[in-house]
Design an enzyme around this catalytic site. Structure first.
Site, PDB file in Angstrom:
ATOM      1  N   HIS A 159       0.835  -1.200   0.000  1.00 12.97           N
ATOM      2  CA  HIS A 159       0.000   0.000   0.000  1.00 12.97           C
ATOM      3  C   HIS A 159       0.871   1.252   0.000  1.00 12.97           C
ATOM      4  O   HIS A 159       2.062   1.199   0.314  1.00 12.97           O
ATOM      5  CB  HIS A 159      -0.918   0.028   1.229  1.00 12.97           C
ATOM      6  CG  HIS A 159      -0.197  -0.292   2.513  1.00 12.97           C
ATOM      7  ND1 HIS A 159      -0.189  -1.552   3.059  1.00 12.97           N
ATOM      8  CD2 HIS A 159       0.549   0.477   3.352  1.00 12.97           C
ATOM      9  CE1 HIS A 159       0.526  -1.551   4.169  1.00 12.97           C
ATOM     10  NE2 HIS A 159       0.992  -0.324   4.373  1.00 12.97           N
ATOM     11  N   GLN A 227      -4.152   4.170   4.217  1.00 19.88           N
ATOM     12  CA  GLN A 227      -3.228   3.299   3.498  1.00 19.88           C
ATOM     13  C   GLN A 227      -4.012   2.548   2.422  1.00 19.88           C
ATOM     14  O   GLN A 227      -4.797   1.657   2.738  1.00 19.88           O
ATOM     15  CB  GLN A 227      -2.553   2.312   4.466  1.00 19.88           C
ATOM     16  CG  GLN A 227      -1.552   2.980   5.399  1.00 19.88           C
ATOM     17  CD  GLN A 227      -1.114   2.064   6.528  1.00 19.88           C
ATOM     18  OE1 GLN A 227      -1.951   1.582   7.300  1.00 19.88           O
ATOM     19  NE2 GLN A 227       0.178   1.809   6.637  1.00 19.88           N
ATOM     20  N   ASP A 259       7.514  -5.214   3.370  1.00 22.46           N
ATOM     21  CA  ASP A 259       6.444  -5.118   4.351  1.00 22.46           C
ATOM     22  C   ASP A 259       5.121  -5.628   3.796  1.00 22.46           C
ATOM     23  O   ASP A 259       4.754  -5.324   2.659  1.00 22.46           O
ATOM     24  CB  ASP A 259       6.292  -3.653   4.786  1.00 22.46           C
ATOM     25  CG  ASP A 259       5.280  -3.486   5.905  1.00 22.46           C
ATOM     26  OD1 ASP A 259       5.581  -3.942   7.019  1.00 22.46           O
ATOM     27  OD2 ASP A 259       4.208  -2.922   5.649  1.00 22.46           O
ATOM     28  N   GLU A 301       8.415  -9.878   5.364  1.00 25.72           N
ATOM     29  CA  GLU A 301       7.627  -9.646   6.561  1.00 25.72           C
ATOM     30  C   GLU A 301       6.309 -10.387   6.345  1.00 25.72           C
ATOM     31  O   GLU A 301       5.309  -9.810   5.949  1.00 25.72           O
ATOM     32  CB  GLU A 301       7.392  -8.148   6.795  1.00 25.72           C
ATOM     33  CG  GLU A 301       6.878  -7.836   8.199  1.00 25.72           C
ATOM     34  CD  GLU A 301       5.407  -7.436   8.234  1.00 25.72           C
ATOM     35  OE1 GLU A 301       4.804  -7.488   9.316  1.00 25.72           O
ATOM     36  OE2 GLU A 301       4.866  -7.080   7.189  1.00 25.72           O
ATOM     37  N   ARG A 499       0.978  -0.110  20.865  1.00 22.52           N
ATOM     38  CA  ARG A 499       2.262  -0.715  20.499  1.00 22.52           C
ATOM     39  C   ARG A 499       3.428   0.224  20.796  1.00 22.52           C
ATOM     40  O   ARG A 499       4.573  -0.230  20.925  1.00 22.52           O
ATOM     41  CB  ARG A 499       2.267  -1.098  19.011  1.00 22.52           C
ATOM     42  CG  ARG A 499       1.372  -2.286  18.692  1.00 22.52           C
ATOM     43  CD  ARG A 499       1.306  -2.556  17.218  1.00 22.52           C
ATOM     44  NE  ARG A 499       0.741  -1.429  16.488  1.00 22.52           N
ATOM     45  CZ  ARG A 499       0.654  -1.376  15.152  1.00 22.52           C
ATOM     46  NH1 ARG A 499       1.081  -2.392  14.426  1.00 22.52           N
ATOM     47  NH2 ARG A 499       0.120  -0.323  14.558  1.00 22.52           N
TER      48      ARG A 499
END
Length: 531
Positions: A159, A227, A259, A301, A499
């Site tokens: 994205h 995104q 990613d 990833e 996070r």
């Protein structure tokens, strides 16, 4: 000489590229192949002589990342040292830890405000101004190479940010760029897709499509509304990313962390994850990189189920050269599971059934990273040792939230999904391993035994990732025992995403104690350095 070398590389690998493009884009393949070949030849002609020599050395030693002396370190540039230039000033610190691989978390220009920790990219050819410039990135790579350290940088494939120039032009109605994304005039197709899609962020980004008032369209947004998912079925998107990958390789980057790769290909009636075309895409891009810049490798990833994990490293019959290294998320999850349950049976069963690592690939092993811990304990693995997968996952979430009686952990729940019962966990390694609670207990009672137990858990986790085989990754601050950082709650850009609890600022005061064995930071640093 360069022409002869590139001809030899083309002879060796171009067949993989041609087959991949034909499978992915049968109508556009001949023209696309001609364009890509021209760009690769021009890239090699213009390659910096120092990097070209690095290519030759890596061509002769393609398994350099599989050597047992490889040690990784992961940090955000700003939180570690303020900027890319600041990172370059702390390489002696990394040398003390034996680091040979540095992953600097997202460095490319991201949207202002909320940006998913830097993964909402607005420019692939610019460094985020808060961190420096592309010249600073290139300089950092050069300094790292002088210290024998390889540089890893993220490139987001799934994205772009809604503010990326492609997205801006698509939003304005440019049909060329509309086809770079997935636009829908009504809910007919989104509703059909939603039947089989999961929600990655059910709490703050539910569902997978976002309505755009200004252009009267729905757009595909797997992660956040800002995104926008790219349409990799469009050959122009493939061509764009060839240029992006080559440009990043020209900065001296050794490892490109790809990613969100499982999400790249969409197919109605599926989860739109782990589709066969994803592997064809990665194999094709990897072959192109091996022709143009052999000094650079891919890291996947792909935080996926055990049965899908090795596919991203080229497992299969025959083996493929896909990504070179990948996250061993099963090892990470199973280590925390075993600590909580004081039982390694699920760990043993799950790791045994991972299968054989392809000969040309390797793991990156980690006890913590920048993301949450998703409790990826499969029902089958749990059942194999007489447990309920559902209840074991619930136990782990409660244990590391600190709510379970007898828990040593200080974490927080992340993205609780009442519909599925799923809950993930945030928290630094030290806090999850019991150091935060132990220090609180010591402050009240003067007793040290709980601190010793917590340090034992920290050393155990690191001993396994150092000894398992692959590149062990130290996440910034874990070598000092940094605890949960609640300061994120005061920043409106970060407050909704806990996070950031385990993305602390580097504590250079603690780092100054790293040679003092009477301090907790000194004990942990010395132990990790010994490992």
């Amino acid at each position: 000489m360069r022409r002869l070398i590139v001809e030899a590389r083309l002879a060796r690998r171009w067949g993989v590229v041609r087959r991949g493009l034909t499978d992915l884009y049968p109508d556009a393949a001949p023209a696309l192949a001609a364009v890509v070949e021209q760009r690769v030849r021009a890239f090699v002609d213009e390659r910096d002589p120092v990097l070209f020599l690095r290519d030759l050395r890596r061509d002769a030693d393609p398994g350099w990342f599989q050597r047992s002396d490889q040690i990784g370190y992961v940090c955000y540039a700003d939180r570690f040292a303020g900027s890319l230039a600041g990172v370059a000033e702390h390489l002696d610190y990394l040398d003390e830890l034996g680091v040979t691989y540095l992953h600097v978390m997202p460095v490319l220009r991201a949207r202002s405000g909320e940006n998913d920790g830097g993964y909402a990219v607005t420019a692939y050819d610019e460094v985020d101004p808060s961190l420096g410039t592309m010249e600073d990135l290139r300089a950092l790579a050069g300094h790292l190479h002088e210290h024998g350290i390889n540089l890893c940088v993220d490139v987001v494939l799934n994205h772009t940010a809604a503010e990326h120039p492609w997205a801006v032009q698509a939003r304005a109605g440019d049909e060329t760029y509309r086809d770079y994304y997935f636009f829908f005039p009504d809910r007919t197709m989104p509703d059909r897709y939603e039947r089989t899609l999961r929600e990655v962020f059910p709490t703050f980004a539910p569902k997978n499509f976002t309505w755009l008032d200004d252009c009267g369209q729905w757009v595909w947004t797997t992660f956040h509304e800002f995104q926008w998912d790219l349409n990799w079925a469009n050959p122009q998107v493939f061509a764009e990313f060839v240029d992006i990958i080559l440009h990043l390789a020209s900065q001296g980057i050794d490892v490109l962390r790809l990613d969100a790769v499982p999400f790249l290909w969409k197919r109605e009636g599926t989860s739109c994850e782990n589709q066969p075309e994803v592997h064809t895409l990665l194999t094709t891009l990897r072959a192109l990189l091996a022709i143009a810049a052999p000094a650079t490798i891919f890291k996947s990833e792909a935080i996926v189920a055990p049965e899908d994990l090795l596919g991203y490293l080229g497992a299969g019959e025959p083996e493929r050269h896909e990504c070179d290294i990948g996250y061993n998320n099963q090892l990470m999850v199973q280590l925390w599971s075993s600590l909580a349950a004081k039982d390694t049976r699920v760990l043993g069963h799950a790791l045994r059934r991972l299968g054989r690592m392809p000969t040309h690939a390797g793991w990156v092993n980690y006890a913590r990273c920048h993301d949450d811990i998703g409790w990826a304990i499969s029902d089958d693995d749990a059942a194999a040792v007489g447990l309920s997968g559902f209840h074991h996952r619930a136990f782990l979430a409660a244990w590391y939230d600190g709510e379970f009686t007898g828990s040593f952990a200080r974490g927080e729940l992340f993205q609780v999904n009442p519909a599925t019962g799923d809950a993930r966990t945030s928290g630094t390694l030290a806090s999850l391993a019991g150091l935060e609670a132990a220090l609180e207990h010591q402050a009240l009672t003067g007793e040290e035994h709980l601190v010793d137990l917590a340090l034992g858990r920290i050393f155990l986790l690191h001993a396994v990732i150092y000894g398992y085989g692959g590149i062990p990754l130290l996440y910034m601050g874990d070598e000092l025992g940094l605890l949960n950082d609640h300061s994120y709650a005061g920043d409106p850009r970060l407050a909704e995403d806990n996070r950031w609890l385990h993305r602390p600022w580097m504590d250079w005061h603690a780092a100054a104690q790293r040679t003092d064995p009477t301090t907790v930071a000194g004990r942990i640093f010395g132990g990790v350095r010994h490992l």
